[in-house]
Each structure stands twice: as C-alpha cells, then as structure tokens.
Design an enzyme around this catalytic site. Structure first.
Site, PDB file in Angstrom:
ATOM      1  N   SER A   1       0.837  -1.211   0.000  1.00 57.02           N
ATOM      2  CA  SER A   1       0.000   0.000   0.000  1.00 57.02           C
ATOM      3  C   SER A   1       0.864   1.249   0.000  1.00 57.02           C
ATOM      4  O   SER A   1       2.087   1.189   0.199  1.00 57.02           O
ATOM      5  CB  SER A   1      -0.925   0.013   1.228  1.00 57.02           C
ATOM      6  OG  SER A   1      -0.192   0.359   2.394  1.00 57.02           O
TER       7      SER A   1
ATOM      8  N   SER B   1       0.584   3.839   2.137  1.00 57.81           N
ATOM      9  CA  SER B   1       0.426   4.584   3.386  1.00 57.81           C
ATOM     10  C   SER B   1       1.739   5.140   3.924  1.00 57.81           C
ATOM     11  O   SER B   1       1.721   6.064   4.740  1.00 57.81           O
ATOM     12  CB  SER B   1      -0.234   3.701   4.449  1.00 57.81           C
ATOM     13  OG  SER B   1       0.625   2.666   4.855  1.00 57.81           O
TER      14      SER B   1
ATOM     15  N   LYS C   1       4.137   1.058   9.883  1.00 53.22           N
ATOM     16  CA  LYS C   1       3.882   2.475  10.120  1.00 53.22           C
ATOM     17  C   LYS C   1       5.068   3.058  10.877  1.00 53.22           C
ATOM     18  O   LYS C   1       5.973   2.354  11.309  1.00 53.22           O
ATOM     19  CB  LYS C   1       2.612   2.683  10.963  1.00 53.22           C
ATOM     20  CG  LYS C   1       1.356   2.008  10.437  1.00 53.22           C
ATOM     21  CD  LYS C   1       0.782   2.683   9.204  1.00 53.22           C
ATOM     22  CE  LYS C   1      -0.499   1.981   8.747  1.00 53.22           C
ATOM     23  NZ  LYS C   1      -1.002   2.537   7.473  1.00 53.22           N
TER      24      LYS C   1
ATOM     25  N   SER D   1      -3.693   6.891   5.129  1.00 45.91           N
ATOM     26  CA  SER D   1      -3.182   5.876   6.044  1.00 45.91           C
ATOM     27  C   SER D   1      -4.198   5.607   7.140  1.00 45.91           C
ATOM     28  O   SER D   1      -4.593   6.518   7.867  1.00 45.91           O
ATOM     29  CB  SER D   1      -1.853   6.340   6.666  1.00 45.91           C
ATOM     30  OG  SER D   1      -1.414   5.421   7.651  1.00 45.91           O
TER      31      SER D   1
END
Length: 259
Positions: free
Chosen positions: A37, A39, A99, A207
C-alpha cells in the site's frame, strides 16, 4: 532399489533441515515483507521488498508464524524509539502493518489542521518540494495513487512534501494529499496507555493508523507485544505488478536505508 530409496531419504532430510533453518532465521533474525500500500510514501513505496530486524525489540508470541511462540510479554525486550518504522501485528485482524512510531506510552498525540502535536507542542515541518510519480496502476492490487493534482490529465501524480522533525531530532518526510481531510487532519487528543504505542503513516491523508479506532478500520493503540521488528533498509523494489518482473525494479532503491 535400496540405493534409490536412500537417495530419496537424503533428499527429504536435506529439505527438512533447510526449512527448519529458514524458519529459525525468519523467527529470530530477519523476516521479509513486500509493501502493498501507499500509506508510508515516500519513505516506502508499493513494491518495496524489506527485511524486518526482529532482534531490535526482542521477541513475543507474534515473532513465530501464526503467533505460536510460547512467550508471555516480550523476551529480551528493548524499547522502540520514536520515529522508528515498525512492522506490527494488528490487534484485531491479525494482519501485519508497517507504520512510523509517533507516540510513546504516556504521550498525548493530536493532529490540528494537518500538523502533529506531541504533548501539547507543535512538531515542526519545513516544505520539502513535491513528491511525483507516474499516475498508473501500482502493485498486484492495481490501484491508482491518491494525488493532490489532476493527475488523470497530466499523467503525473503530485503530493506536497514536508520534512518533519520529531522530539529528539529525528526527521522524515510526510506527504499531503488534501487539506482538512476528515478524520486525519483534525483529531481528538489521544493519550497513549502504558505498554502501548501510537503509529501513523507518512502519507498522512492515505493511512489507516492509530488516529482511527480499530472498529473504524484503523489500528488504534498497539500493544508492545504486537511489535514484530524495525525496518532498517529496502533490499530492492519493483514498480510492476510482481517483484519477479525484474525489468520494473527501481535501481535507486537497492539497499536503501530507511529513515
């Protein structure tokens, strides 16, 4: 006949030993991941292939495949540092997420007008140009990137970029797709509980992270035992639909350090 059977047995033993060694290496040292992804753009791109340092924070039950390690809490634990890029196990879905660690236990975290505040103090940002990429389908899911401009008309996706400096001096890039984005640009004040951490993606408007409750598809506060390890480096990167499409590999991202 006996010689043939002996050869097959030796082959099976070799394969079993190879799998056991690979399993131990993956559990104790480094685990590979492929970024699916956007994010964490522009720190991590879709198609980046990374190895996660599982020694960085010690070991929990989630260090083993399927969470089967017979460990309570963390073994050989070491505290993560604010600004680390971390892979962790989602507390509800069991999926693996990557993250940036923003909030430590006891911190207060809030976003106001797209600006991060930690313990009531504004985290400074400086303009750092514009992140650009081709407006095209990315990764095996084939999604198009979120853009701040009319990328369909130009074929180039643009996002304003800023350099953010966290308390302690660590810096990293963050991207902005739009202002006043509901849910991400203005939040309540979060107080991080003991034994938990607060995470955000660098692509701030795209995100699902600790700003969003687990019931709303976010990750909420992440328990310490759910941390799998720290991302230190991109090993290689593919801009195509598969990492095996070597002609789409991004040569400038081979062994690239992750800030």
């Amino acid at each position: 006949m006996a010689k043939s059977e002996g050869g097959i047995l030796e082959t099976v033993k070799t394969v079993v030993w190879a799998l056991l060694i690979a399993g131990v290496f993956r559990t104790l040292f480094f685990q590979p991941f492929w970024i699916p992804s956007e994010s964490m753009k522009d720190t991590l791109l879709i198609g980046d292939f990374i190895f996660v340092n599982k020694m960085a924070y010690g070991y929990s039950k989630y260090s083993c495949p399927f969470g089967i390690c017979p460990i309570s809490g963390r073994l050989l634990a070491s505290d993560p540092q604010r600004g680390d890029v971390v892979v962790f196990r989602h507390p509800v879905s069991g999926d693996d997420y990557v993250k940036r660690l923003i909030g430590l236990p006891g911190d207060t975290v809030q976003v106001k007008n797209g600006i991060l505040f930690l313990n009531g103090a504004e985290v400074p940002q400086e303009p750092a140009g514009v992140f650009t990429e081709k407006y095209e389908q990315q990764g095996p899911q084939g999604g198009y990137p979120a853009c701040a401009n009319d990328a369909q008309a130009t074929g180039i996706c643009e996002k304003p970029r800023a350099r953010e400096t966290l308390p302690g001096g660590r810096t990293h890039d963050v991207l902005n797709v739009r202002d006043n984005n509901p849910g991400s640009d203005n939040t309540d004040v979060f107080t991080v509980p003991a034994g938990h951490y607060f995470f955000m993606g660098d692509n701030r408007d795209n995100s699902l992270d600790s700003r969003f409750a687990q019931t709303a598809g976010g990750v909420g506060f992440v328990p310490a035992e759910n941390l799998l390890g720290r991302v230190d480096r991109v090993m290689f990167s593919s801009a195509g639909r598969s990492l095996f499409y070597f002609w789409t590999w991004r040569a400038d991202r081979f062994f690239k350090a992750v800030e």
